[in-house]
Design an enzyme around this catalytic site. Structure first.
Site, mmCIF file in Angstrom:
data_model
loop_
_atom_site.group_PDB
_atom_site.id
_atom_site.type_symbol
_atom_site.label_atom_id
_atom_site.label_comp_id
_atom_site.label_asym_id
_atom_site.label_seq_id
_atom_site.Cartn_x
_atom_site.Cartn_y
_atom_site.Cartn_z
ATOM 1 N N TYR A 74 40.996 37.897 47.041
ATOM 2 C CA TYR A 74 39.752 37.188 46.723
ATOM 3 C C TYR A 74 38.565 37.787 47.486
ATOM 4 C CZ TYR A 74 43.243 33.588 45.438
ATOM 5 O OH TYR A 74 44.319 32.908 44.948
ATOM 6 N N HIS A 126 37.531 32.108 32.221
ATOM 7 C CA HIS A 126 38.343 32.341 33.430
ATOM 8 C C HIS A 126 37.653 31.824 34.690
ATOM 9 C CE1 HIS A 126 40.496 35.800 31.134
ATOM 10 N NE2 HIS A 126 40.979 34.627 30.813
ATOM 11 N N CYS A 137 42.389 17.948 45.654
ATOM 12 C CA CYS A 137 41.501 16.814 45.310
ATOM 13 C C CYS A 137 40.479 17.189 44.248
ATOM 14 C CB CYS A 137 40.812 16.290 46.560
ATOM 15 S SG CYS A 137 39.549 17.406 47.191
HETATM 16 N N1 APR Z 1 31.878 50.402 28.585
HETATM 17 C C1 APR Z 1 32.756 49.903 27.664
HETATM 18 N N2 APR Z 1 34.061 49.606 27.939
HETATM 19 C C2 APR Z 1 34.479 49.839 29.190
HETATM 20 C C3 APR Z 1 33.636 50.382 30.199
HETATM 21 C C4 APR Z 1 32.275 50.669 29.845
HETATM 22 N N3 APR Z 1 31.417 51.189 30.723
HETATM 23 N N4 APR Z 1 34.369 50.526 31.343
HETATM 24 C C5 APR Z 1 35.625 50.086 31.066
HETATM 25 N N5 APR Z 1 35.693 49.678 29.770
HETATM 26 C C6 APR Z 1 36.854 49.116 29.050
HETATM 27 C C7 APR Z 1 38.192 49.703 29.499
HETATM 28 O O1 APR Z 1 38.487 50.859 28.742
HETATM 29 C C8 APR Z 1 39.160 48.553 29.227
HETATM 30 O O2 APR Z 1 39.693 48.643 27.910
HETATM 31 O O3 APR Z 1 36.920 47.736 29.372
HETATM 32 C C9 APR Z 1 38.283 47.297 29.320
HETATM 33 C C10 APR Z 1 38.539 46.438 30.563
HETATM 34 O O4 APR Z 1 39.841 45.920 30.439
HETATM 35 P P1 APR Z 1 40.511 45.124 31.663
HETATM 36 O O5 APR Z 1 40.322 45.861 32.917
HETATM 37 O O6 APR Z 1 41.895 44.802 31.220
HETATM 38 O O7 APR Z 1 39.627 43.810 31.783
HETATM 39 P P2 APR Z 1 39.648 42.505 30.856
HETATM 40 O O8 APR Z 1 40.011 42.830 29.457
HETATM 41 O O9 APR Z 1 38.395 41.787 31.091
HETATM 42 O O10 APR Z 1 40.858 41.662 31.527
HETATM 43 C C11 APR Z 1 41.095 40.382 31.037
HETATM 44 O O11 APR Z 1 42.636 39.911 32.778
HETATM 45 O O12 APR Z 1 42.975 40.530 34.851
HETATM 46 C C12 APR Z 1 42.667 39.453 34.117
HETATM 47 O O13 APR Z 1 41.353 37.555 34.597
HETATM 48 C C13 APR Z 1 41.288 38.938 34.480
HETATM 49 O O14 APR Z 1 39.468 38.367 32.993
HETATM 50 C C14 APR Z 1 40.443 39.335 33.279
HETATM 51 C C15 APR Z 1 41.467 39.447 32.164
#
Ligand code: APR
Length: 258
Positions: A74, A126, A137
């Site tokens: 965190y 999220h 609580c």
């Molecule tokens: N522009 C467009 N896409 C991008 C960029 C960018 N500059 N940088 C990264 N990406 C893409 C990556 O290629 C990837 O497919 O964004 C995506 C991010 O994916 P994740 O890292 O898996 O994030 P997310 O989809 O938000 O994860 C969902 O998982 O870990 C949990 O709670 C967390 O909210 C999160 C959830």
């Protein structure tokens, strides 16, 4: 802006026509939209989950059993958000909303950058990183900057239980599902921006919109489960724009005149 081929221009024109013909547009965003604001995503190389295994650090069970360990993640997550500003992609979504071309944003992000960019309808599925939550609580307290430097696990002033960020950990229920379903009711264009689209139930929302006859526009740096064709089935996305979220959304903004 990158020079695009004739075929790409025709594809863009077709997508823009579909976008403008829509009556009810919503955006679904993930960590990729905030990468250009200097916040790492989760699953890309060097992403947060490459440093902290989610099973080891990011589940409710770990928080209950070992809050000291959970707080190591965190603190890193929190420090990564301090001082970050919205980028062009966040600002385009805020402008589309102001122009009545977007009903709102469903975000998987906890960074508050949509609100900082001026978006008013933002549903944080999220949770958020502005508060700490007592899972005993239910108390919510504002997250002070000192919390991220202090090595002690913060405790609830009412029941002295360990506090956690007001974010949804793996194994916890997500937030605002009723409002999200109301926002997606009748949605006929869903912009899906910067998400690997494999964390449920958020990843089910594009299928929900598709199921009600809506079109899915994906904007992402790489292919995802949403954009890939599987066997004889086409992709879930109807349009896929591959690249940086801010460059692609600014291209869309220019085409729709906002
Ligand atoms: N522009 C467009 N896409 C991008 C960029 C960018 N500059 N940088 C990264 N990406 C893409 C990556 O290629 C990837 O497919 O964004 C995506 C991010 O994916 P994740 O890292 O898996 O994030 P997310 O989809 O938000 O994860 C969902 O998982 O870990 C949990 O709670 C967390 O909210 C999160 C959830």
């Amino acid at each position: 802006m990158k020079k695009i081929t004739l075929a790409e221009k025709e594809y863009l024109d077709e997508a823009v026509k579909r976008f403008l013909a829509a009556r009810n547009r919503v955006a679904l965003t993930g960590a990729g939209i905030s990468v250009e604001s200097g916040i790492d995503d989760f699953r890309s190389p060097g992403g947060l989950w490459s440093k902290y295994s989610p099973d080891e650090y990011a589940t409710l069970d770990v928080f209950r059993r070992n809050p000291e360990k959970a707080w190591r993640l965190y603190r890193e997550l929190g420090k990564g958000l301090v001082g970050k500003k919205p980028n062009g992609a966040h600002h385009v979504l805020a402008r589309l909303e102001k122009q009545g071309l977007l009903r709102g944003v469903v975000t998987q992000n906890i960074d508050n950058l949509h609100q900082d960019a001026g978006s008013s309808v933002v549903l944080e599925i999220h949770g958020d990183h502005k508060h700490l939550q007592c899972i005993s609580c239910g108390d919510l307290v504002t997250l002070g900057a000192d919390i991220l430097t202090d090595q002690q696990v913060p405790r609830c002033s009412h029941c002295d239980q360990a506090l956690k960020p007001n974010v949804v950990l793996f194994g916890e229920n997500v937030r605002h599902l009723e409002e999200i379903n109301a926002l997606l009711h009748g949605c006929d264009v869903l912009l899906v921006i910067g998400t690997s689209a494999n964390v449920y139930p958020a990843a089910a929302l594009p299928l929900q919109v598709k199921g009600q006859g809506g079109s899915i526009f994906a904007f992402n740096l790489e292919e995802t489960d949403l954009t890939k064709t599987t066997g004889n089935y086409g992709s879930t996305s109807d349009y896929f724009f591959q690249g940086s979220a801010s460059a692609l959304l600014e291209m869309l903004a220019k085409e729709v005149g906002v």
